[in-house]
Design an enzyme around this catalytic site. Structure first.
Site, PDB file in Angstrom:
ATOM      1  N   GLU A 186      67.517   5.689  64.551  1.00  0.00           N
ATOM      2  CA  GLU A 186      66.844   4.415  64.284  1.00  0.00           C
ATOM      3  C   GLU A 186      66.792   3.552  65.549  1.00  0.00           C
ATOM      4  O   GLU A 186      65.788   2.878  65.804  1.00  0.00           O
ATOM      5  CB  GLU A 186      67.553   3.684  63.145  1.00  0.00           C
ATOM      6  CG  GLU A 186      67.300   4.345  61.792  1.00  0.00           C
ATOM      7  CD  GLU A 186      68.014   3.677  60.642  1.00  0.00           C
ATOM      8  OE1 GLU A 186      67.359   3.359  59.641  1.00  0.00           O
ATOM      9  OE2 GLU A 186      69.242   3.486  60.739  1.00  0.00           O
TER      10      GLU A 186
ATOM     11  N   GLU B 231      70.711  10.482  55.904  1.00  0.00           N
ATOM     12  CA  GLU B 231      71.424   9.592  54.982  1.00  0.00           C
ATOM     13  C   GLU B 231      71.295   9.999  53.516  1.00  0.00           C
ATOM     14  O   GLU B 231      72.214   9.770  52.717  1.00  0.00           O
ATOM     15  CB  GLU B 231      70.914   8.153  55.148  1.00  0.00           C
ATOM     16  CG  GLU B 231      71.419   7.443  56.385  1.00  0.00           C
ATOM     17  CD  GLU B 231      70.518   7.646  57.590  1.00  0.00           C
ATOM     18  OE1 GLU B 231      70.597   6.849  58.537  1.00  0.00           O
ATOM     19  OE2 GLU B 231      69.723   8.609  57.600  1.00  0.00           O
TER      20      GLU B 231
END
Length: 715
Positions: free
Chosen positions: A116, A138
């Site tokens: 990210e 995730e």
């Protein structure tokens, strides 16, 4: 500035920010937030700044978010999670709003929050190294990428191409990541990374604006107005529902955010992502999956159950007795990690057939581009088929993998145990027979251990290591090391009939048989069973295991004095299986059919079950909730009994073993963790309700009663 980030400005006015946080990895936590805030303040004050390079002094780029922070968040604290998440995102947004080009110089794994951060940079360069891995995994922890990962990856790649990375948690090495568009270029060595990053900045001084911040930006592949994308969204939603049965909130939330990203501007989409993330973090499903797949997995794989004080042991030569389904899978797994293997069977034809399994499996890997032909040939050359005991001489380890027959296993132990090298270990790949009883044929019972592999061995990640009464700590350490050498996850249990996994996996299929024998519709039993979240329903699972094998195991244990017929917790269910096998020749899928009928067009529940057992009054009197709880509580209770009686040594072994070995629904976090989130007091009360209606097999174990009274959790 803090010492966590090193700030260096060169003669070209390029600033290199090197993340070097306390501890072994960089993680997105309070330290990161403070360091990034200070760094951005300094960057924004720079005069004549030409560009920024973000890199890492650690072996990894950024390991991701701090899961300790996430697992601590409780229901009712969602607003606090949202505010914190938005604060981190504001910093990342500042990175991409800097008026100069920013390059991510990726030296190691950039997963989750690490990627990210990279996505906020104008250019991404990675070292072409096996140490580099990129992705947003995730979802495998019951979470969603909360630092802008869903929004930015969807914006970068488009809905269809981003889907496998977000919904499936797909991870890639440098070359495939470059081809997929996750990064822009690679360099061959670490030494080339920073010079190339700086060179790109000098070559592209005006490349300081992210594509999605350019007026008129269109998401690749089109937005929701594109009919193909609209259809893809519909198919994706239907596929998720079929796969998760609505039990896993993370994939559904990720899909919602992806769709919203197609509809709204970037900043609005990022805020929606934060809201969803804050809601998800406090769910029991997320906590269960974080607990199992991160914390407890690290405990198990990290050696919590390995005896201390013994040097690491490496097996170089492995003997395998029996070239059937289990033996051939163990052989391939061992050869793949560089172990020389002798696979012995009663005929050379059978032994060669066992080697052919590896040849076929390796050919598939080559065909898929996952292995070079030369490497596959090297692996295959390590496997030697044999019919001679002399070929086993000098093996560090011998694994017996013949079918479940005590006399046969004893005879093999006596005839070939002497072939082991000094200090060598003999292991039995048995799924049910007690190791202590099997070791009576051994001249060195201290060197005798159980290693229960799961089929298909080359794909199943778990090994259940079973210690007999005389198994030494050194032998356990060697078995543990071999399991890790095979790149599998070891759980360690103590001896008992069926150990942990086999006795636990049998309980829901026994209960399903009992339900049908009582009169409940078989189709309903299977349908409600699937709603629990198992990979397949209990009837389909029994057919795969085979009714005949289940009955053979029961009968063998009775003949060995390990169980009594009168102690059967589900006698009607056992009688049903015997009737199907003996009177209707329905012993399971491999025997032509069991609870199901099989044909080229598929499978369906055998209609004879309804004719023989269905009772409408019974079926209507049993609620779906009772069926569901009967099927789920049986393996949960059995897991607690195993913990209470010392078969299970740790809670972590029970949870990881139940998920990775016998298909416990991932949303539970494992059968023991399920009790924690269900609530100890509530669990005990529900057990007593089921016991009063359906029998003593649902009585709450004393260990659960004690925990409930003390207000403790299973940890």
């Amino acid at each position: 500035m803090t010492d966590s980030f090193k700030y260096e400005k060169d003669a070209s006015n390029i600033v290199t920010v090197t993340m070097d946080m306390r501890g072994s990895v960089n993680a997105i936590n309070d330290e990161f937030i403070e360091a990034m805030r200070s760094t951005l303040t300094k960057l924004q004050a720079e005069e004549n700044l030409a560009g920024v390079v973000i890199t890492s002094a650690k072996k990894t780029f950024i390991a991701g978010g701090d899961l300790n922070d996430l697992v601590a968040a409780q229901p009712g604290e969602e607003q606090g999670v949202f505010v914190r998440t938005e604060g981190i995102k504001a910093l990342l947004r500042q990175i991409e709003k800097l008026p100069v080009p920013v390059v991510a110089a990726i030296n190691g794994a950039a997963l989750g929050g690490g990627l990210e951060v990279c996505l906020c940079c104008n250019h991404r360069i990675a070292v072409d190294s096996r140490a580099v891995l990129l992705g947003l995994p995730e979802v495998g922890l019951g979470l969603l990428p909360g630092g802008g990962g869903v929004v930015r990856l969807t914006s970068l790649l488009g809905f269809e191409k981003a889907f496998p990375f977000l919904i499936e948690g797909k991870k890639l090495g440098p070359a495939p990541a470059l081809a997929a568009g996750l990064i822009h270029e690679t360099v061959a060595t670490q030494d080339e990374l920073l010079p190339r990053a700086k060179a790109w900045i000098l070559e592209n001084p005006s490349s300081a604006v992210q594509a999605w911040d350019v007026k008129g930006f269109k998401i690749p592949g089109g937005g929701e107005e594109n009919p193909a994308i609209r259809q893809g969204i519909v198919f994706a939603a239907a596929g998720l529902q079929k796969k998760t049965r609505g039990l896993l909130p993370a994939p559904e939330m990720i899909l919602d955010i992806m769709v919203e990203t197609l509809r709204v501007d970037l900043d609005t989409a990022l805020r929606i992502e934060s809201r969803q993330f804050a809601q998800l973090v406090t769910t029991p499903e997320a906590k269960n999956m974080i607990n199992a797949f991160f914390f407890q997995m690290n405990q198990v794989a990290g050696g919590q159950s390995r005896p201390k004080g013994f040097e690491p042991n490496t097996v170089s030569r492995l003997g395998i007795l029996g070239g059937g389904m289990m033996g051939q899978g163990i052989a391939m797994s061992a050869a793949m990690v560089g172990i020389d293997v002798v696979i012995k069977d009663v005929t050379m034809e059978s032994a060669e057939k066992a080697k052919a399994y590896s040849e076929k499996g390796l050919a598939k890997l080559v065909q898929k581009g996952r292995m070079k032909e030369a490497a596959a040939a090297e692996v295959l050359a390590r496997i030697k088929p044999s019919v001679s005991d002399s070929d086993l001489q000098g093996c560090d380890f011998i694994i017996e993998a013949v079918f479940e027959n005590v006399e046969l296993k004893h005879s093999l132990t006596k005839s070939t145990e002497s072939c082991l090298a000094e200090g060598g270990v003999w292991a039995s790949n048995t799924s049910t027979l007690p190791i202590t009883a099997l070791s009576t044929a051994s001249s060195k019972p201290a060197n005798f251990i159980g290693m229960h592999f799961f089929s298909p061995v080359d794909r199943m990640p778990l090994v259940e290591i079973i210690c007999g009464a005389e198994t030494s700590e050194e032998t356990l350490a060697k078995a543990f090391d071999l399991t890790r050498q095979l790149k599998k996850t070891p759980i360690v249990v103590n001896d008992s009939p069926g150990f942990y996994t086999s006795r636990t996996i049998s309980t829901p299929i026994q209960e399903a048989a009992q339900l049908m024998a009582e009169g409940v519709n078989a189709v309903r039993v299977e349908s409600v069973g699937k709603s629990v979240g198992w990979p397949v329903g209990p009837l389909a699972l029994q057919d795969e295991v085979s009714q005949k094998l289940s009955l053979d195991i029961i009968d063998a244990q009775i003949s060995m004095g390990l169980r009594k017929t009168e102690d059967d917790p589900t006698p009607q269910g056992t009688a049903l299986m015997r009737c199907l096998l003996n009177e209707h020749k329905r012993g399971g899928r491999v025997h032509g059919g069991g609870y199901y009928e099989y044909s080229e067009s598929g499978k369906q529940i055998w209609p004879g079950l309804r004719d023989l057992y269905f009772k409408e009054d019974v079926d209507s009197a049993v609620s779906d909730q009772d069926i569901r709880d009967r099927l789920l509580f049986r393996p949960v209770i059995e897991s607690l009994v195993c913990l209470e009686t010392g078969v299970l040594r740790t809670v972590a072994d029970g949870n990881i073993g139940s998920i990775m070995g016998i298909g416990a629904p991932t949303w539970t976090g494992g059968y023991i963790q399920f009790v924690n989130t269900y609530g100890l007091v509530r669990f005990v009360e529900r057990c007593r309700e089921l016991e009063s209606k359906y029998g003593k097999r649902f009585a709450p174990p004393q260990i659960a009663i004690d925990k409930a009274r003390l207000g403790e959790l299973f940890q």
